[in-house]
Motif scaffolding. Structure first.
Motif, PDB file in Angstrom:
ATOM      1  N   LEU A 173      21.817 -45.122 -25.884  1.00  0.00           N
ATOM      2  CA  LEU A 173      20.668 -46.033 -25.939  1.00  0.00           C
ATOM      3  C   LEU A 173      20.804 -47.126 -24.882  1.00  0.00           C
ATOM      4  O   LEU A 173      21.914 -47.513 -24.526  1.00  0.00           O
ATOM      5  CB  LEU A 173      20.593 -46.696 -27.320  1.00  0.00           C
ATOM      6  CG  LEU A 173      20.332 -45.777 -28.506  1.00  0.00           C
ATOM      7  CD1 LEU A 173      20.412 -46.552 -29.807  1.00  0.00           C
ATOM      8  CD2 LEU A 173      18.965 -45.092 -28.353  1.00  0.00           C
ATOM      9  N   PRO A 174      19.666 -47.649 -24.412  1.00  0.00           N
ATOM     10  CA  PRO A 174      19.759 -48.814 -23.524  1.00  0.00           C
ATOM     11  C   PRO A 174      20.214 -50.035 -24.337  1.00  0.00           C
ATOM     12  O   PRO A 174      19.986 -50.100 -25.546  1.00  0.00           O
ATOM     13  CB  PRO A 174      18.325 -48.992 -23.021  1.00  0.00           C
ATOM     14  CG  PRO A 174      17.468 -48.299 -24.016  1.00  0.00           C
ATOM     15  CD  PRO A 174      18.299 -47.203 -24.629  1.00  0.00           C
ATOM     16  N   MET A 175      20.854 -51.011 -23.655  1.00  0.00           N
ATOM     17  CA  MET A 175      21.361 -52.189 -24.347  1.00  0.00           C
ATOM     18  C   MET A 175      20.250 -52.910 -25.113  1.00  0.00           C
ATOM     19  O   MET A 175      20.479 -53.525 -26.145  1.00  0.00           O
ATOM     20  CB  MET A 175      22.013 -53.156 -23.348  1.00  0.00           C
ATOM     21  CG  MET A 175      23.350 -52.687 -22.812  1.00  0.00           C
ATOM     22  SD  MET A 175      24.660 -52.651 -24.056  1.00  0.00           S
ATOM     23  CE  MET A 175      25.174 -54.370 -24.044  1.00  0.00           C
ATOM     24  N   GLY A 176      19.036 -52.820 -24.608  1.00  0.00           N
ATOM     25  CA  GLY A 176      17.911 -53.501 -25.235  1.00  0.00           C
ATOM     26  C   GLY A 176      17.556 -52.943 -26.602  1.00  0.00           C
ATOM     27  O   GLY A 176      16.784 -53.555 -27.346  1.00  0.00           O
ATOM     28  N   MET A 177      18.078 -51.781 -26.943  1.00  0.00           N
ATOM     29  CA  MET A 177      17.774 -51.205 -28.257  1.00  0.00           C
ATOM     30  C   MET A 177      18.887 -51.445 -29.269  1.00  0.00           C
ATOM     31  O   MET A 177      18.903 -50.842 -30.350  1.00  0.00           O
ATOM     32  CB  MET A 177      17.482 -49.712 -28.128  1.00  0.00           C
ATOM     33  CG  MET A 177      16.130 -49.462 -27.494  1.00  0.00           C
ATOM     34  SD  MET A 177      15.686 -47.740 -27.513  1.00  0.00           S
ATOM     35  CE  MET A 177      15.200 -47.533 -29.239  1.00  0.00           C
ATOM     36  N   ILE A 178      19.831 -52.294 -28.891  1.00  0.00           N
ATOM     37  CA  ILE A 178      20.911 -52.621 -29.818  1.00  0.00           C
ATOM     38  C   ILE A 178      20.776 -54.083 -30.207  1.00  0.00           C
ATOM     39  O   ILE A 178      20.618 -54.956 -29.347  1.00  0.00           O
ATOM     40  CB  ILE A 178      22.312 -52.464 -29.174  1.00  0.00           C
ATOM     41  CG1 ILE A 178      22.386 -51.268 -28.255  1.00  0.00           C
ATOM     42  CG2 ILE A 178      23.407 -52.472 -30.237  1.00  0.00           C
ATOM     43  CD1 ILE A 178      22.455 -49.938 -28.883  1.00  0.00           C
ATOM     44  N   LYS A 179      20.838 -54.356 -31.477  1.00  0.00           N
ATOM     45  CA  LYS A 179      20.874 -55.740 -31.927  1.00  0.00           C
ATOM     46  C   LYS A 179      22.220 -55.975 -32.611  1.00  0.00           C
ATOM     47  O   LYS A 179      22.679 -55.140 -33.377  1.00  0.00           O
ATOM     48  CB  LYS A 179      19.728 -56.015 -32.895  1.00  0.00           C
ATOM     49  CG  LYS A 179      19.640 -57.464 -33.304  1.00  0.00           C
ATOM     50  CD  LYS A 179      18.286 -57.794 -33.931  1.00  0.00           C
ATOM     51  CE  LYS A 179      18.254 -59.234 -34.419  1.00  0.00           C
ATOM     52  NZ  LYS A 179      18.588 -60.213 -33.362  1.00  0.00           N
ATOM     53  N   VAL A 180      22.830 -57.107 -32.281  1.00  0.00           N
ATOM     54  CA  VAL A 180      24.113 -57.415 -32.901  1.00  0.00           C
ATOM     55  C   VAL A 180      23.916 -58.548 -33.902  1.00  0.00           C
ATOM     56  O   VAL A 180      23.371 -59.600 -33.564  1.00  0.00           O
ATOM     57  CB  VAL A 180      25.163 -57.848 -31.846  1.00  0.00           C
ATOM     58  CG1 VAL A 180      26.508 -58.105 -32.516  1.00  0.00           C
ATOM     59  CG2 VAL A 180      25.289 -56.798 -30.764  1.00  0.00           C
ATOM     60  N   VAL A 181      24.280 -58.293 -35.138  1.00  0.00           N
ATOM     61  CA  VAL A 181      24.288 -59.351 -36.143  1.00  0.00           C
ATOM     62  C   VAL A 181      25.759 -59.622 -36.429  1.00  0.00           C
ATOM     63  O   VAL A 181      26.469 -58.750 -36.915  1.00  0.00           O
ATOM     64  CB  VAL A 181      23.564 -58.921 -37.434  1.00  0.00           C
ATOM     65  CG1 VAL A 181      23.652 -60.014 -38.487  1.00  0.00           C
ATOM     66  CG2 VAL A 181      22.116 -58.570 -37.133  1.00  0.00           C
ATOM     67  N   SER A 182      26.216 -60.824 -36.058  1.00  0.00           N
ATOM     68  CA  SER A 182      27.652 -61.057 -36.187  1.00  0.00           C
ATOM     69  C   SER A 182      27.944 -62.415 -36.782  1.00  0.00           C
ATOM     70  O   SER A 182      27.084 -63.304 -36.788  1.00  0.00           O
ATOM     71  CB  SER A 182      28.332 -60.920 -34.818  1.00  0.00           C
ATOM     72  OG  SER A 182      27.858 -61.908 -33.936  1.00  0.00           O
ATOM     73  N   ALA A 183      29.185 -62.556 -37.257  1.00  0.00           N
ATOM     74  CA  ALA A 183      29.712 -63.839 -37.715  1.00  0.00           C
ATOM     75  C   ALA A 183      28.824 -64.493 -38.768  1.00  0.00           C
ATOM     76  O   ALA A 183      28.485 -65.671 -38.686  1.00  0.00           O
ATOM     77  CB  ALA A 183      29.910 -64.773 -36.525  1.00  0.00           C
ATOM     78  N   ASP A 184      28.440 -63.713 -39.754  1.00  0.00           N
ATOM     79  CA  ASP A 184      27.669 -64.227 -40.886  1.00  0.00           C
ATOM     80  C   ASP A 184      28.292 -63.579 -42.127  1.00  0.00           C
ATOM     81  O   ASP A 184      28.188 -62.364 -42.316  1.00  0.00           O
ATOM     82  CB  ASP A 184      26.198 -63.835 -40.719  1.00  0.00           C
ATOM     83  CG  ASP A 184      25.332 -64.281 -41.897  1.00  0.00           C
ATOM     84  OD1 ASP A 184      25.862 -64.399 -43.029  1.00  0.00           O
ATOM     85  OD2 ASP A 184      24.122 -64.492 -41.692  1.00  0.00           O
ATOM     86  N   THR A 185      28.949 -64.370 -42.961  1.00  0.00           N
ATOM     87  CA  THR A 185      29.741 -63.768 -44.038  1.00  0.00           C
ATOM     88  C   THR A 185      28.875 -63.103 -45.112  1.00  0.00           C
ATOM     89  O   THR A 185      29.381 -62.304 -45.897  1.00  0.00           O
ATOM     90  CB  THR A 185      30.667 -64.796 -44.709  1.00  0.00           C
ATOM     91  OG1 THR A 185      29.868 -65.850 -45.243  1.00  0.00           O
ATOM     92  CG2 THR A 185      31.684 -65.357 -43.724  1.00  0.00           C
ATOM     93  N   ALA A 186      27.589 -63.432 -45.159  1.00  0.00           N
ATOM     94  CA  ALA A 186      26.728 -62.785 -46.156  1.00  0.00           C
ATOM     95  C   ALA A 186      26.220 -61.437 -45.667  1.00  0.00           C
ATOM     96  O   ALA A 186      25.977 -60.539 -46.462  1.00  0.00           O
ATOM     97  CB  ALA A 186      25.558 -63.691 -46.507  1.00  0.00           C
ATOM     98  N   LEU A 187      26.022 -61.304 -44.376  1.00  0.00           N
ATOM     99  CA  LEU A 187      25.429 -60.089 -43.839  1.00  0.00           C
ATOM    100  C   LEU A 187      26.444 -59.127 -43.242  1.00  0.00           C
ATOM    101  O   LEU A 187      26.185 -57.940 -43.167  1.00  0.00           O
ATOM    102  CB  LEU A 187      24.408 -60.442 -42.738  1.00  0.00           C
ATOM    103  CG  LEU A 187      23.194 -61.266 -43.141  1.00  0.00           C
ATOM    104  CD1 LEU A 187      22.282 -61.465 -41.947  1.00  0.00           C
ATOM    105  CD2 LEU A 187      22.430 -60.575 -44.255  1.00  0.00           C
TER     106      LEU A 187
END
Lengths: 180, 800
Positions: B500-514
């Motif tokens: 996939l192109p980088m634009g189709m990746i979302k990073v959800v990070s450093a959130d202890t609930a998620l």
């Protein structure tokens, strides 16, 4: 100086949770092309005014003492440390913050180059660095590396060692030079 | 995979701009203090003016009645102690009974405005009984009836003594051609990150706290808040917004985080607390002030016959990472050369000064300066080329060090050879005119600690990946992007495996609930550990998509690579792949005959399917697609005391050749050219790799030539960026970076550490170059012009 300052006597009355004895002063200036009139504590720095009164948080606070240069904004096109300046002293001047540079449009060539050349790491100094770059391009036809170092030397960066920031600036000035 | 192989990859090995860089450049990126919660209370902290004193009384009655004040708290409101290491929880959010350093929190005010909080702070009356402070290492070693931490039940102020010995060092020295012993000293350093510590707390009706904090370790902050405030973990959510630099300085749970959370609970209002720059210096947790006595024996044929180091480190008032630091001072000398006979003793001393902790290159930086200086001196005495000597004696791949570090990939020899060629070493060393010099030094560093701080069997990194009909792949990870680009590297893992192109990746990070649990961003662990977890999750997802593609094409599923295949030369201690757990191994092969590229999925028979079509097919069976990947270090290491310290699944290696100009009239040193060869395995993103190396050189340059915290009577004398000078663009040298061809079998796509390792060897490379330039040896950092000039004068007198 500050001939337009007028103490807003009316504000001396009780006003919500705020103090009742403080003197307020009216300030009028232009930020990012928008005229702003506000009543503020006279001791409010331009930085505090921008971040807290206007909510423009792209301008960063690093030391509040004029040491780090992270709060750099353009005052009539020239970089100034907004923490060392009273908002009242910016009366009748034109201020450009990082938010005003693109206004949601295309990136400035300096921003484009910093993005491409990896000149952004943590990004806390980036708004100030961008504005340094904008002023450099505005004032130099074809700045060399020493001019670039000078332009960014007022703003601290702890991540990049400045290497990639210089490289990005140099790339833009080369493009600019080619056009001339 | 080698660097050459990386050319067939789509995102791996490519200079990809950092995720979020655009937002940072336009000012839309929100750092912690940029968040605007509704009606927050502003907090100011009252701090101790004395390095050591009994708190006789604290009168907060006037402050409580002051305008706009909603709450005033003191140490007794947060009595539970904490510390990043479970074995040294010796710090409270605010002092109780005794203050132990200038700047230690005593009370905190929450008020409607910052001005109200500042005004109220002045109304707090504290009565102190001033005690005699312990202000340096020598005082801390003396016997005393009143130690800083009586709970240790010692008659001195030693916090931790770490010792290890391997082989027979004394015999090693006897068999050496030359033995050199010297004393070295190093000042304490500040990280100098640009964003001050900051925390905001949002409180919801049901007592749920959302803590936004500028932290490298949301997971540890989460644990500490729960324990200290005695509220269950599920009532707390820690989120790290954009973060303005850490370098180890934001890798502990901190007093201000406890204070903000307590005040939110008490006032039931949102809280905003950002430290002033001076408070950042007081909060410190930077590099330990260090004294080193080191002895090195050398034989040109046999190599380093023995190495013996005695380190004393000034820890300041509390523990922080200090126990780890104590071991790192020794064990990080076990490379990059073979050293069979090795001994170290390191004592960490409590003093009445701000707390020291982890800073880039943690514990390994100062001893490295000593060992590389001694090595240079020994080579000089024997008139052998210090580069040639090093080339002969580097650790070899797939070997064990004396203290049982498992050395997997090593490409430093190639790196140093290239650096010698590029820098013109042979034509310059000992041949440049007086005032010009060239020096060499090498080092190595861990790619994450193999053991967790909190002893448990939970995987060190877990990543979750979801995919739905939009095609957007979301990777969830507890890793903390602190400006080093950890989000970007995780996205690269997904992009590569799924085409996939980088634009189709979302990073959800450093959130202890998620986000699934991850230890955080320290010890250069993220790319290796969180990267492997993200890669494993992506491979699982890929299998789901391959299965759906086969259904669409009405073909059989291909055979997948055998996950039971041993992952590296070292079979012992390897974890068995466990599909259910999401652990397919470290950097496992995922060849399935399909090609995933540019949103197309192409079968072995060259039939092309649209990526979205395949996703939809897979969703028929599964609903929204989810996959999990995790990483757990192999079991390894010896059984001796402290065997876990410095243990890592792989190590990076660095070689520096540095050129300086020394003005013999002023003593001023200018570093002119740096040739840096760093073996980080496969560079996943050359742009980010270079950025880390250039930043390491900047930070090393600061330590070697100018930085250092100065204390008078326990008070920091240079707690501002005006007085604590970091290098400017004018000091930054010209840098040439060499990334030698290298491949780490267990690293994700062959990668290993790059963020910290390069700092340590840079410093001695400068000192060795200074010797080459003006024939003086400096043993005390920083090497300021006065010291250089002094040494040159003394040298001249000797000659006369």
């Amino acid at each position: 100086m500050n001939k337009n300052i007028q103490l807003d006597k009316a504000r001396k009355q009780k006003n919500g949770g705020l103090a009742d004895k403080e003197d307020f002063a009216k300030v009028r200036l232009e930020i990012n092309g928008r005229p702003i009139i506000r009543a503020i504590f006279p001791a409010t720095s331009l930085l505090e005014f921008i971040r807290e009164e206007l909510g423009l948080t792209g301008t960063k606070k690093g030391c509040d003492l004029g040491d780090c240069g992270l709060c750099t904004v353009l005052l009539d096109g020239k970089p100034v440390l907004s923490c060392l300046m009273l908002a009242l002293d910016a009366e009748d001047h034109q201020i450009t913050t990082i938010e005003g540079l693109t206004n949601g449009g295309e990136l400035h060539p300096i921003q484009e180059a910093m993005l491409k050349h990896g000149a952004v790491q943590c990004g806390y100094c980036s708004p100030a660095m961008v504005l340094n770059g904008v002023h450099l391009l505005d004032t130099h036809k074809n700045p060399d590396q020493m001019a670039i170092k000078e332009a960014i030397s007022g703003t601290l960066c702890r991540c990049t060692g400045y290497t990639k920031i210089e490289k990005a600036f140099l790339a833009v000035t080369h493009q600019k030079g080619a056009k001339v | 995979m080698s660097l050459q192989d990386s050319k067939r990859y789509q995102t791996i090995g490519k200079p990809i701009p950092m995720l979020g860089a655009r937002d940072k450049l336009t000012g839309t990126a929100r750092f912690t203090d940029d968040i605007r919660l509704s009606r927050p209370l502003f907090v100011k902290i009252l701090r101790s003016p004395y390095p050591s004193a009994h708190l006789k009384s604290i009168d907060i009655s006037k402050a409580k009645k002051s305008k706009g004040v909603k709450a005033v708290i003191t140490g007794k409101d947060i009595p539970n102690s904490f510390g990043v290491l479970p074995i040294s929880k010796d710090e409270c959010a605010m002092a109780t009974g005794k203050v132990r350093y200038v700047g230690e929190p005593i009370a905190a005010v929450a008020a409607e405005s910052l001005r109200d909080a500042v005004a109220a702070l002045r109304l707090i009356k504290v009565k102190y009984e001033v005690l005699k402070p312990v202000l340096n290492i020598a005082q801390g070693l003396k016997k005393t009836k009143n130690p800083i931490h009586p709970e240790l039940k010692r008659e001195d102020n030693i916090h931790k003594s770490a010792h290890q010995s391997f082989g027979d060092p004394d015999k090693g020295f006897d068999g050496a051609k030359v033995v050199i012993e010297r004393d070295f000293s190093f000042l304490s350093l500040s990280h100098g990150f640009t964003e001050p510590h900051s925390v905001q707390v949002e409180i919801k009706d049901d007592d749920e706290l959302t803590v936004y904090s500028a932290t490298q370790v949301p997971h540890y902050v989460h644990l500490a808040l729960s324990e200290v405030l005695e509220i269950p973990l599920h009532k707390i959510r820690v989120i790290k917004p954009y973060l303005g630099g850490g370098f180890g300085g934001k890798s502990d749970p901190f007093p201000h985080e406890m204070i903000a959370a307590r005040l939110a609970l008490m006032t039931r209002r949102n809280i905003r607390l950002t430290l002033e720059r001076e408070e950042v210096f007081f909060t410190h947790h930077g590099r330990h002030e260090t004294q080193v006595k080191m002895k090195l024996g050398l034989d040109p044929g046999k190599g380093i016959t023995a190495l013996d180091g005695k380190m004393l480190i000034d820890g300041g008032a509390y523990g922080s990472f200090g126990i780890v630091t104590s071991y790192y001072n020794g064990v990080l000398l076990q490379g990059p050369y073979k050293i069979a006979n090795f001994r170290f003793d390191c004592d960490r001393i409590y003093t009445n000064k701000p707390v020291c902790g982890a800073m880039r290159g943690h514990g390994g930086v100062n001893p490295r300066f000593a060992s590389e200086s001694l090595l240079d001196m020994a080579c000089h005495e024997l008139k052998i080329d210090p580069c040639e000597f090093r080339l002969e004696h580097f650790l070899e791949k797939n070997s064990l060090t004396a203290n049982q570090f498992r050395i997997t990939s090593v490409s430093i020899k190639k790196g140093l050879e290239k650096a010698m060629t590029k820098s013109g070493w042979k034509k310059k060393h000992r041949q440049l005119p007086y005032g010009k010099g060239i020096g060499v030094a090498c080092g190595f560093f861990i790619s994450g600690s193999a053991l967790p701080i909190h002893w448990n069997k939970i995987p060190q990194s877990t990543a979750r990946l979801t995919l739905d009909e939009s095609g957007l792949a979301v990777i969830y990870s507890g890793a903390s992007d602190i400006g080093q680009g950890s989000d970007t590297v995780l996205a690269q893992m997904v992009a590569e495996v799924l085409g996939l192109p980088m634009g189709m990746i979302k990073v959800v990070s450093a959130d202890t609930a998620l986000c699934p649990t991850d230890m955080g961003s320290y010890s250069s662990r993220v790319t290796f550990m969180a990267g492997n977890a993200a890669r494993n999750a992506s491979i699982q997802m890929r299998r789901t998509l391959v299965k759906a593609a086969c259904q669409l094409l009405k073909i059989d599923e291909p055979p997948y690579p055998d996950p039971g295949k041993p992952m590296s030369f070292f079979r012992q201690g390897q974890r068995k792949p466990d599909f259910k757990k999401g652990f397919l191994g470290a950097n496992p092969d995922y060849e399935d005959g399909f090609s995933f590229s540019e949103k197309k999925i192409i079968s072995p028979a060259n039939e092309e399917l649209d990526y979205l079509e395949v996703v939809k097919k897979a969703m028929e069976e599964n609903g929204t697609l989810q996959a999990k990947g995790c990483y757990l270090s192999p079991k390894m290491g010896g059984t001796h005391k402290g065997a876990g310290a410095g243990l890592s699944p792989s190590y990076s290696f660095t070689a520096f050749i540095t050129e300086v100009d020394v003005n013999p009239l002023t003593g001023k040193v200018k570093v002119e050219k740096v040739t840096c060869a760093h073996d980080c395995g496969v560079p996943l993103n050359p742009l980010a790799v270079e950025g880390q190396l250039e930043g390491s050189i900047h930070m090393g340059l600061g330590q070697v030539l100018m930085e250092g915290l100065r204390y008078e009577h326990g008070v920091q004398q240079n707690a501002s960026f005006l007085e604590y000078k970091i290098p400017s663009p004018f000091e930054q040298p010209e840098i040439e970076i060499i990334l030698p061809d290298s491949d780490e079998q267990e690293g994700p796509f062959g990668a290993k550490e790059v963020g910290e390792g390069a700092l340590a060897p840079f410093n001695p490379s400068v000192a060795n170059a200074i010797f080459d330039a003006v024939a003086v040896r400096l043993f005390d950092l920083p090497i300021t012009p006065d010291k250089v000039l002094d040494a040159i004068h003394k040298n001249n007198q000797k000659k006369d």
